[in-house]
Each structure stands twice: as C-alpha cells, then as structure tokens.
Design an enzyme around this catalytic site. Structure first.
Site, PDB file in Angstrom:
ATOM      1  N   CYS A  91       0.836  -1.203   0.000  1.00  0.00           N
ATOM      2  CA  CYS A  91       0.000   0.000   0.000  1.00  0.00           C
ATOM      3  C   CYS A  91       0.868   1.249   0.000  1.00  0.00           C
ATOM      4  CB  CYS A  91      -0.901   0.050   1.230  1.00  0.00           C
ATOM      5  SG  CYS A  91      -2.134  -1.246   1.359  1.00  0.00           S
ATOM      6  N   ASP A  92       0.320   2.314  -0.539  1.00  0.00           N
ATOM      7  CA  ASP A  92       0.989   3.613  -0.444  1.00  0.00           C
ATOM      8  C   ASP A  92      -0.068   4.698  -0.577  1.00  0.00           C
ATOM      9  OD1 ASP A  92       3.875   4.857  -0.481  1.00  0.00           O
ATOM     10  OD2 ASP A  92       2.656   6.060  -1.851  1.00  0.00           O
ATOM     11  N   SER A  93       0.149   5.812   0.112  1.00  0.00           N
ATOM     12  CA  SER A  93      -0.812   6.914   0.088  1.00  0.00           C
ATOM     13  C   SER A  93      -0.121   8.234  -0.228  1.00  0.00           C
ATOM     14  CB  SER A  93      -1.524   7.043   1.435  1.00  0.00           C
ATOM     15  OG  SER A  93      -2.230   5.872   1.775  1.00  0.00           O
TER      16      SER A  93
END
Length: 227
Positions: A91-93
């Site tokens: 995941c990455d934001s």
C-alpha cells in the site's frame, strides 16, 4: 472474476508496510496479517515515470512494495519464519493538492507550510493497493498480481497558525502521507471526508475485499487468528 470460496484452506495475508495505522485497521476488521516491510526506495521506484497522474503514483509504489516482498519470499534469502505461500499486500498513500502530489513531509518546516496551504481547503487522498498471490495452486493460488486505487476527498478545518505549530510539534504529521491523520491527533482538524474513510487511514477495506475476491479469496475466510 474467480469466485471466492470459504472451502479453500484459510489464506494468510502479509502486509508489506511498516504503517501501524494500516495494521491496526486490518486487525480491527478481524484480520491477523503478518508484516514484512519492503524497504523500497520510493524516489528510486518513481525514477523514469515523470508524467504519472497523482492517483498513479501510490499505485506504482504499492506495486513496487508488494513485488519486492514477493521476490524476497521466493528467493533463498526469504525469512525462515515467514511462509512463502501468502497473499502479499502493498500500500501507499499520497495527498493531491492543486494537482501536486504530497507524501510525508521531509521536516517540520515543510509540515507547517503544507498545513498553511491546506487549511480551510480540500484535497484528495489517494491510496494505492497491490496484491500478489503467492499461494500454491493446490491451495487455491491464482498467481494474480493486481491492484487498484481508492480516492477520498478530505475537507480541512481552517486551523490557526498556533494550532498548526502545536500539531507539528507532536511529530505526528511527519510520519504520515499528507501530514495529517483522521484517527489520531489530526482528527479535529478534518471537517469531513467524501468516500471510504479507511482510505485516509491507509488501506481501503472495501477495495481490498474486491481485490482478494479477484484472487478467489473470501473476505470472511481471513477472519480470526492465522492457522
């Protein structure tokens, strides 16, 4: 789409992220993931992709993190205490503001400047998700490597300079994409969101459910302790 089934042996989810908020979110939803941090250099991973749209940035990084961990698990250097037949989640934001992409602030000065731009305005928090299915075919494995992005509009409160300085002094904004949280000290500085609130924390549960379904994994099969 592969039809999810509860008859397949209980799968194991492995989170390729050091984020305590992501882990806490998954655990509160009844999952008990393993954790193995990817160690991906984000700037290097983005080299050669100068024209990515804001929502494409976190998807590329999520794929890089999941793929790095998957490659490690299939190598001779795989940790002995981590099974190699898992579903790896990367995941990455990032926060999109005025068409620009923002991750974690480099320092306190950048966090203060960021909040001075954000206050009283709205931005879009994009969270990329990537799943790599490493399970053996006999255990229901599909070999899938798939991803998607969840985007949520965030409306920020018109906070004062004193509030910004006090918030940044806590250190919390330096550890999170966009320099804010909704599940921590920053919650009072967010007037509202439009979309899945889990996205802002760092992992969209509805989107992850859909991705796992594409791998033939029923969400409910992940409830409870591993094994």
């Amino acid at each position: 789409m592969t039809e999810p089934t509860d008859q397949t042996a209980a799968p194991v989810l492995l989170l390729a992220s050091a984020s305590p908020a992501r882990l806490a979110t998954l655990r509160s939803a009844g999952l008990d993931p393993l954790v193995l941090v990817s160690g991906v250099d984000e700037e290097r991973a983005l080299d050669g992709y100068p024209d990515l749209a804001p929502d494409e940035v976190p998807l590329l990084l999520a794929r890089a993190k999941a793929s790095a961990v998957a490659t490690l698990l299939e190598s001779d250097d795989a940790p002995a205490d981590v099974p190699d037949d898992v579903l790896v989640l990367g995941c990455d934001s990032v926060l999109e503001l005025d068409g620009e992409v923002h991750g974690k602030p480099a320092d306190a000065a950048e966090a203060v400047a960021r909040w001075q731009r954000m206050r009283g305005r709205s931005g879009v928090l994009h969270t990329g998700h990537w799943v790599v299915d490493l399970r053996d075919g006999s255990a229901g494995g599909t070999g899938a490597t798939i991803g998607a992005v969840s985007s949520t509009t965030v409306h920020f409160a018109d906070v004062s300079d004193a509030e910004i300085e006090a918030y940044v002094a806590t250190g919390e904004p330096l550890a999170v994409a966009g320099a804010f949280t909704t599940d921590g000290l920053g919650g009072a500085f967010v007037r509202g969101i439009e979309g899945d609130h889990h996205t802002v924390v760092g992992v969209s549960l509805p989107l992850l459910r859909d991705l796992l379904a594409e791998c033939g994994v029923a969400w409910t099969s992940l409830w409870g302790p591993r094994g």
